[in-house]
Design an enzyme around this catalytic site. Structure first.
Site, short mmCIF file in Angstrom:
data_model
loop_
_atom_site.label_atom_id
_atom_site.label_comp_id
_atom_site.label_asym_id
_atom_site.label_seq_id
_atom_site.Cartn_x
_atom_site.Cartn_y
_atom_site.Cartn_z
N ASP A 79 70.20 10.13 -80.96
CA ASP A 79 71.24 10.16 -82.00
C ASP A 79 70.95 11.07 -83.19
O ASP A 79 71.18 10.68 -84.35
CB ASP A 79 71.49 8.74 -82.52
CG ASP A 79 72.02 7.80 -81.45
OD1 ASP A 79 72.16 8.24 -80.29
OD2 ASP A 79 72.28 6.63 -81.76
N ASP A 119 75.73 8.70 -80.05
CA ASP A 119 76.66 7.64 -80.45
C ASP A 119 78.06 8.24 -80.40
O ASP A 119 78.30 9.31 -80.97
CB ASP A 119 76.32 7.19 -81.88
CG ASP A 119 76.20 5.70 -82.00
OD1 ASP A 119 75.99 5.03 -80.97
OD2 ASP A 119 76.29 5.18 -83.13
N HIS A 121 81.75 6.66 -80.69
CA HIS A 121 82.63 5.51 -80.84
C HIS A 121 84.12 5.89 -80.84
O HIS A 121 84.50 6.91 -81.42
CB HIS A 121 82.34 4.79 -82.15
CG HIS A 121 80.96 4.23 -82.24
ND1 HIS A 121 80.43 3.40 -81.29
CD2 HIS A 121 79.99 4.37 -83.20
CE1 HIS A 121 79.20 3.04 -81.65
NE2 HIS A 121 78.91 3.64 -82.79
N HIS A 125 86.49 0.92 -83.05
CA HIS A 125 85.28 0.22 -82.64
C HIS A 125 85.03 -1.04 -83.45
O HIS A 125 85.23 -1.08 -84.67
CB HIS A 125 84.06 1.14 -82.74
CG HIS A 125 82.89 0.66 -81.96
ND1 HIS A 125 81.88 -0.08 -82.53
CD2 HIS A 125 82.58 0.78 -80.64
CE1 HIS A 125 80.98 -0.38 -81.61
NE2 HIS A 125 81.38 0.13 -80.45
N HIS A 155 81.55 5.79 -88.22
CA HIS A 155 80.56 6.85 -87.98
C HIS A 155 80.63 7.30 -86.53
O HIS A 155 81.03 6.54 -85.65
CB HIS A 155 79.14 6.36 -88.31
CG HIS A 155 78.68 5.23 -87.43
ND1 HIS A 155 79.03 3.92 -87.66
CD2 HIS A 155 77.91 5.22 -86.31
CE1 HIS A 155 78.50 3.13 -86.74
NE2 HIS A 155 77.82 3.90 -85.89
N LYS A 181 76.93 6.79 -75.75
CA LYS A 181 76.89 5.33 -75.83
C LYS A 181 77.83 4.85 -76.94
O LYS A 181 78.27 5.64 -77.78
CB LYS A 181 75.47 4.84 -76.09
CG LYS A 181 74.86 5.33 -77.41
CD LYS A 181 73.39 4.96 -77.49
CE LYS A 181 72.74 5.42 -78.78
NZ LYS A 181 73.25 4.74 -79.99
N CYS A 228 68.53 2.32 -83.30
CA CYS A 228 68.77 2.92 -81.98
C CYS A 228 67.50 3.40 -81.30
O CYS A 228 67.36 3.26 -80.08
CB CYS A 228 69.79 4.06 -82.11
SG CYS A 228 71.40 3.48 -82.70
#
Length: 282
Positions: A79, A119, A121, A125, A155, A181, A228
């Protein structure tokens, strides 16, 4: 350093292995060949010798470990995205500092596989405070099905600059593998392997990628160490990989949460490495 009846004496050698002698011999050599009068006392010389010995021992152990390591290894970069670096909506303190270390690892170490987690999203989310009525950013709420959830600011939203990798992070589109993810709007996935329920709601392809490449050891770094990165290390160890967390190539959010996560990782069998050059050939 040499043990004698009178105590610990210092014996001086050149870097090519030629014996010079004791402190007096060194001072005479410096004066005779270089016209230099050394200002060294015995204790200073002993301290220097001890430090040189410790450094040489560390280097030798690192070389031996590198020579003995034949297992296939993967670098997992977690990330390193704009929203987690300075100026981002969920910036990790000094987050961009990891980039120089990661770029150096790419250049100096031979990797069998390099994976970047991302990441990624959807706007709706469940972890976003903006999607939970009355929620304050960073508070913890208990949600249906998944239980406790931190309310984060929006984010790494799909299609936004914040979700992109930091522009200074070296990448090789031809060989790097990107694992996304957090795409399931109903559950958070800190780990590159999937959610905190061992993949019940979201499981990424990361484990299978590592298996297909014959990977035995994973070296994990990035952002954030207490979230993470830490959860990725825990999952990596849980599914059977020998796992190393590279602390100098990671940054976290809070000192207390970092310490707790490091302790948790070590108890789970993860090796937390202060400096990656101590365990990797370069």
């Amino acid at each position: 350093l040499q043990q004698s009846r009178s105590g610990l004496n210092c014996v001086v050698w050149t870097d090519t292995g030629r014996l010079i002698g004791n402190q007096d011999d060194l001072e005479q050599l410096a004066l005779r060949e270089y016209g230099i009068k050394l200002d060294l006392n015995a204790e200073q010389l002993r301290q220097t010798a001890r430090q040189n010995f410790r450094t040489a021992l560390t280097q030798q152990k690192s070389k031996m470990a590198s020579a003995e390591r034949t297992a296939k290894r993967a670098l997992i970069i977690v990330d390193v995205q704009n929203d987690f670096c300075e100026g981002g909506s969920l910036a990790v303190p000094c987050g961009s500092e990891v980039i120089a270390e990661i770029n150096a690892m790419r250049k100096e170490v031979k990797w069998d596989l390099i994976v970047l987690t991302q990441d990624f999203h959807p706007p709706e989310h469940v972890s976003f405070a903006s999607n939970n009525e009355g929620a304050n950013v960073f508070e913890t709420r208990t949600l249906d099905v998944i239980g406790e959830q931190v309310m984060w600011p929006d984010h790494c939203v799909q299609g936004t600059p914040g979700a992109e990798f930091h522009p200074y992070l070296d990448r090789d589109p031809g060989t790097d593998v990107v694992v996304q993810k957090g795409k399931n709007k109903g559950v958070d996935s800190y780990s590159g392997f999937g959610d905190a329920f061992e993949g019940k709601f979201e499981k990424t392809e990361l484990e299978q990628l590592l298996r297909d490449a014959g990977i035995e050891e994973t070296f994990v770094c990035g952002l954030a160490l207490d979230y993470c990165v830490g959860f990725t290390c825990l999952d990596s160890a849980r599914v059977g990989f020998k796992t190393f967390c590279l602390l100098d190539a990671s940054r976290g959010i809070g000192e207390e949460s970092i310490a707790e996560r490091v302790t948790q990782m070590e108890k789970a069998g993860v090796t937390c490495v202060p400096k990656w050059r101590d365990v990797l050939p370069h």
